[in-house]
Structure formats: C-alpha cells, structure tokens
Enzyme design. Sequence first.
Site, PDB file in Angstrom:
ATOM      1  N   CYS A 274       0.802  -1.238   0.000  1.00 32.03           N
ATOM      2  CA  CYS A 274       0.000   0.000   0.000  1.00 32.03           C
ATOM      3  C   CYS A 274       0.830   1.282   0.000  1.00 32.03           C
ATOM      4  CB  CYS A 274      -0.922   0.005   1.211  1.00 32.03           C
ATOM      5  SG  CYS A 274      -2.055  -1.374   1.239  1.00 32.03           S
TER       6      CYS A 274
HETATM    7  N1  NAD Z   1      -2.621  -6.153   2.161  1.00 28.84           N
HETATM    8  C1  NAD Z   1      -2.937  -5.050   2.788  1.00 28.84           C
HETATM    9  O1  NAD Z   1      -2.453  -4.806   3.882  1.00 28.84           O
HETATM   10  C2  NAD Z   1      -3.929  -4.061   2.209  1.00 28.84           C
HETATM   11  C3  NAD Z   1      -4.451  -3.079   3.059  1.00 28.84           C
HETATM   12  C4  NAD Z   1      -5.363  -2.171   2.562  1.00 28.84           C
HETATM   13  C5  NAD Z   1      -5.723  -2.219   1.223  1.00 28.84           C
HETATM   14  N2  NAD Z   1      -5.204  -3.188   0.397  1.00 28.84           N
HETATM   15  C6  NAD Z   1      -5.626  -3.197  -1.004  1.00 28.84           C
HETATM   16  O2  NAD Z   1      -6.487  -4.323  -1.208  1.00 28.84           O
HETATM   17  C7  NAD Z   1      -6.292  -4.857  -2.516  1.00 28.84           C
HETATM   18  C8  NAD Z   1      -5.957  -6.330  -2.412  1.00 28.84           C
HETATM   19  O3  NAD Z   1      -4.709  -6.490  -1.739  1.00 28.84           O
HETATM   20  P1  NAD Z   1      -4.252  -7.855  -1.092  1.00 28.84           P
HETATM   21  O4  NAD Z   1      -3.105  -7.509  -0.225  1.00 28.84           O
HETATM   22  O5  NAD Z   1      -5.396  -8.583  -0.514  1.00 28.84           O
HETATM   23  O6  NAD Z   1      -3.738  -8.641  -2.400  1.00 28.84           O
HETATM   24  P2  NAD Z   1      -3.356 -10.194  -2.491  1.00 28.84           P
HETATM   25  O7  NAD Z   1      -2.380 -10.300  -3.605  1.00 28.84           O
HETATM   26  O8  NAD Z   1      -3.010 -10.730  -1.151  1.00 28.84           O
HETATM   27  O9  NAD Z   1      -4.717 -10.894  -2.922  1.00 28.84           O
HETATM   28  C9  NAD Z   1      -5.377 -10.636  -4.116  1.00 28.84           C
HETATM   29  C10 NAD Z   1      -5.983 -11.921  -4.652  1.00 28.84           C
HETATM   30  O10 NAD Z   1      -6.698 -11.597  -5.840  1.00 28.84           O
HETATM   31  C11 NAD Z   1      -6.574 -12.679  -6.739  1.00 28.84           C
HETATM   32  N3  NAD Z   1      -6.884 -12.205  -8.082  1.00 28.84           N
HETATM   33  C12 NAD Z   1      -6.164 -11.372  -8.880  1.00 28.84           C
HETATM   34  N4  NAD Z   1      -6.796 -11.174 -10.033  1.00 28.84           N
HETATM   35  C13 NAD Z   1      -7.938 -11.881  -9.987  1.00 28.84           C
HETATM   36  C14 NAD Z   1      -9.003 -12.077 -10.889  1.00 28.84           C
HETATM   37  N5  NAD Z   1      -9.019 -11.463 -12.089  1.00 28.84           N
HETATM   38  N6  NAD Z   1      -9.993 -12.906 -10.529  1.00 28.84           N
HETATM   39  C15 NAD Z   1      -9.982 -13.529  -9.333  1.00 28.84           C
HETATM   40  N7  NAD Z   1      -9.000 -13.372  -8.421  1.00 28.84           N
HETATM   41  C16 NAD Z   1      -7.992 -12.551  -8.745  1.00 28.84           C
HETATM   42  C17 NAD Z   1      -5.151 -13.140  -6.544  1.00 28.84           C
HETATM   43  O11 NAD Z   1      -4.996 -14.470  -6.985  1.00 28.84           O
HETATM   44  C18 NAD Z   1      -4.969 -12.984  -5.039  1.00 28.84           C
HETATM   45  O12 NAD Z   1      -5.257 -14.171  -4.344  1.00 28.84           O
HETATM   46  C19 NAD Z   1      -5.215  -3.998  -3.154  1.00 28.84           C
HETATM   47  O13 NAD Z   1      -5.803  -2.983  -3.899  1.00 28.84           O
HETATM   48  C20 NAD Z   1      -4.504  -3.390  -1.976  1.00 28.84           C
HETATM   49  O14 NAD Z   1      -3.882  -2.164  -2.292  1.00 28.84           O
HETATM   50  C21 NAD Z   1      -4.322  -4.109   0.871  1.00 28.84           C
END
Ligand code: NAD
Length: 437
Positions: A274
Amino acid sequence: MKQLLLDKIAKKEIVVGVIGLGYVGLPLAVEKAKAGFKTIGFDEQPHKVKMVNEGHNYIGDVVDKDLKRLVEEGMLSATSDFSFIRDVDFIAICVPTPLDIHQEPDLSCVRNSTRDIAKYLTKNTMVVLESTTYPGTTEELVKPILEEGSGLKCGEDFYLGFSPERVDPGNLIYKTKNTPKVIGGVGKDATEVIAAMYRAVLEGDVKEVSSPAIAEMEKILENTYRNINIGLINELAILCNEMGISIWEVIDAASTKPYGFQPFYPGPGLGGHCIPLDPYYLSWKAREYGFHTSMIESSMMINDKMPAYCVERAGKILNRFRKSLNGSRVLVLGVAYKQDIDDYRESPALRVIEELEKTGADVIYYDPWVRQYRFKGQERVSEPELTAELIESADLVMITAAHTNVDYKLVQRHAKAVFDTKNVMKNIENRENIEVL
Ligand SMILES: NC(=O)c1ccc[n+]([C@@H]2O[C@H](COP(=O)([O-])OP(=O)(O)OC[C@H]3O[C@@H](n4cnc5c(N)ncnc54)[C@H](O)[C@@H]3O)[C@@H](O)[C@H]2O)c1
C-alpha cells in the site's frame, strides 16, 4: 430494489461473493460468513481455492479454526468459476492494484475481474470495489465494464460503490471486524444499501460519503499521509545523523505533546502493498489535470533512497573495523516489510540485500516469519536458526524488521557490530556494538 435488498440483508438472505482471496479478501469473506451470510470466495489461483475448500487457512489475520468451521458448516466456499456470480447478491472486489514497471497504475486485475463479473451479473446485486485505486476508478472504469458486459443499468438494476479496505496485517487490536469503514456509492440508495450490508457484519463505524470518488480519495489520503510523514522522518533521520542527534529521542520527546503531533519512525524504506504504491495512483491521475503532486514525489525520492543510504551507513560501520563491505559477511535480520508478519511485498530489506550484494558483501538472512522469498527471479532461504555461532560468523548484523520473536540480547552479546535500522534494540543496556539509524 432498495427495499428488497434491505429486507434480504435484515433476514441474512444475501449471498456474498468476494473476488480475490488474499490478505484483504479472505478476512473479509470470513467476517461475512461469520455474520451469517453464505459466502463464496472467487480466486484465479487454484491452490488458494483448494486450501479454502479444505478448510486450510493461509492468511495470518484469519483464525484457522474459524475458517475450518465455516467451511464445514457450508457457510464459506471458494471457486475459480465466475458463473457462480449468478448466485450472489453482494460482490466485494479485493484484487491487487500494483504498479507497472514505469510506476504507473496497473489496473489489469480490477479490469479482468470486473469483466468476469459482468458476464454473470444479475439484477438486484450490489458490487463494491475495495481495492485501493485513484479517484474515479469506480465510475470511470468499473461502471462502464459492468453495464456494457451485463446489459444492466447501474442504479436501476444493480448498485455500485467503493469502500476502501483498511486491513493492517499483524495489528492485534484493529482487524477487519472492528475497523471503521467508509462507503461511497453511485447514488444515495446505493450508499445506503451497501452501508447496511457492512453494518450487518462489522462492529466498527460505517461512514457514508457522497460519492465513490470521495471514498477513493480518502483512502489515498490515508496512505499518502503516512508516506509523506515517513519521508519527512527519514529525511530528518539522515540530517540528525549528520548533526550527531538521535532522531529516536527527538521523536520520543515530540510525542509528549498531547495534540498536533503524531509520531512516525524512520527505517530502511517503505514496504508493503500500500504505502509505497498508492500515492503513485494519485500522482498519475493528477497529471490528467496538469497537476504535479510535488509532496509525493519529494517523499518518494527520500523513501526510495533509504535502502542505499542504510547500506552506505553499514559500509561506514565496517570501515571503523578497517573492513569493507566487499568481502564482509552481513547477517540481515528480518525481511518482512513490517514486524511480526510474513508479507515481504515491496519490503525494503530486499533492496538492502540487493545493494549489499552489489558492493560484494556476502549476505545471509534470518527471519522467523519469512522462511524463503523470491525477488527479481531469485529465491533465498532464511538461516534455520539464530544461534550464537551464526551471529559470530557475521562481520555486521543489520536489523531491517522489528520482529518481536527474535532474541536481541543474544544478538548484542555475539555480534561484532550491529546496525539497527528499526531501533528495536532500544532497551538493551550494553550498546557498545550497536549503531542505530
Ligand atoms: N494487504 C494489505 O495490507 C492491504 C491493506 C489495505 C488495502 N489493500 C488493497 O487491497 C487490494 C488487495 O490487496 P491484497 O493484499 O489482498 O492482495 P493479495 O495479492 O493478497 O490478494 C489478491 C488476490 O486476488 C486474486 N486475483 C487477482 N486477479 C484476480 C481475478 N481477475 N480474478 C480472481 N481473483 C484474482 C489473486 O490471486 C490474489 O489471491 C489492493 O488494492 C490493496 O492495495 C491491501
């Protein structure tokens, strides 16, 4: 549509779909299911789908037995087959929003998953984007894809909104369940219904705002605020070192002010999915308006050079022992991007290691949370144990994550020299061999 959905929410008849079962999506899916809503998780990675369906947890913030129980009770399942979107009434999109190689927003996951949703979207469904992104994404990108792909009309046939995810991995107090949530829908009804759905699940406040763009912007503000303040502190840390002043003591002193000051701490750089990335989403969007986000650029310049700066300082420490980095053995402690988690995405420690190796240092690492990692195509494995012999074998120990389950007294007793970039050894009395960032 509004009353129908509000009634279904009240009766817990809504079926939830969570797209992307990662750090954000899986905890959200578990909370929805725990609150009594049948939940289907969608992920393109078959191994994640398989693990969920077998009741195996792979995210630190999820309680193993909660996941197992919900799967056994039939409240939670996972699939890669988007045709099951037909069965859901509420969809939360939690896919990654990274940067491309030119540091520009890469919205391919949002675009692809939205296209897949659009194929199967039915009337009376709520769709919420949770992925962090620039202001405008929900209405400019997601809405047209959904309308064109489904033939349905936003606001009439389905509701759309943005609600930023605020997961803070490893936070022992604030989890998905009790962290306040912001909701901005396309239209008042959408906001009201989507907010009702979150209220039915979460303990934290649910704040309704007037548009998706407000919600998108406030999330970028949260993360840009952190980015810029960390940049300020990192710059002051460099200055304080020149002046022979401890930045840590300065921050401690400033923190006694009960208003108007919030402490941020220096370190080897920014990490995680992030804080180092999201402000660039705003910079990119700002250029559409002929606007330059100069604060973001300045802070990125400082934060991005912290790994190299820390390596420079490491070199100076070795100099005092008439040694050079070239040929010295450096033990790096902690490669996760923050303490007590296994996530190493964008971790500055990886860049520290890269920089150390560029200078010819022989680098080994130990991280009880990250047993192996892959960076720029190369795999690395942690030393199995932090022993006195391992510490003694290094010319320098460099601490790059403040994990709490590391024996720092052992480190102090056996290290020739320690460079603590996180001030994690602050309570160790004997400080002869410790230098702090
Ligand atoms: N990790 C954090 O601490 C955090 C905190 C706040 C916000 N976010 C935001 O949340 C969002 C997700 O982050 P995350 O850390 O959970 O990511 P992540 O990589 O842990 O998980 C995302 C998942 O989405 C899946 N994916 C990707 N494309 C796909 C598709 N077309 N169809 C189905 N599944 C699909 C991936 O396989 C993966 O398992 C991002 O925008 C991030 O900036 C993350």
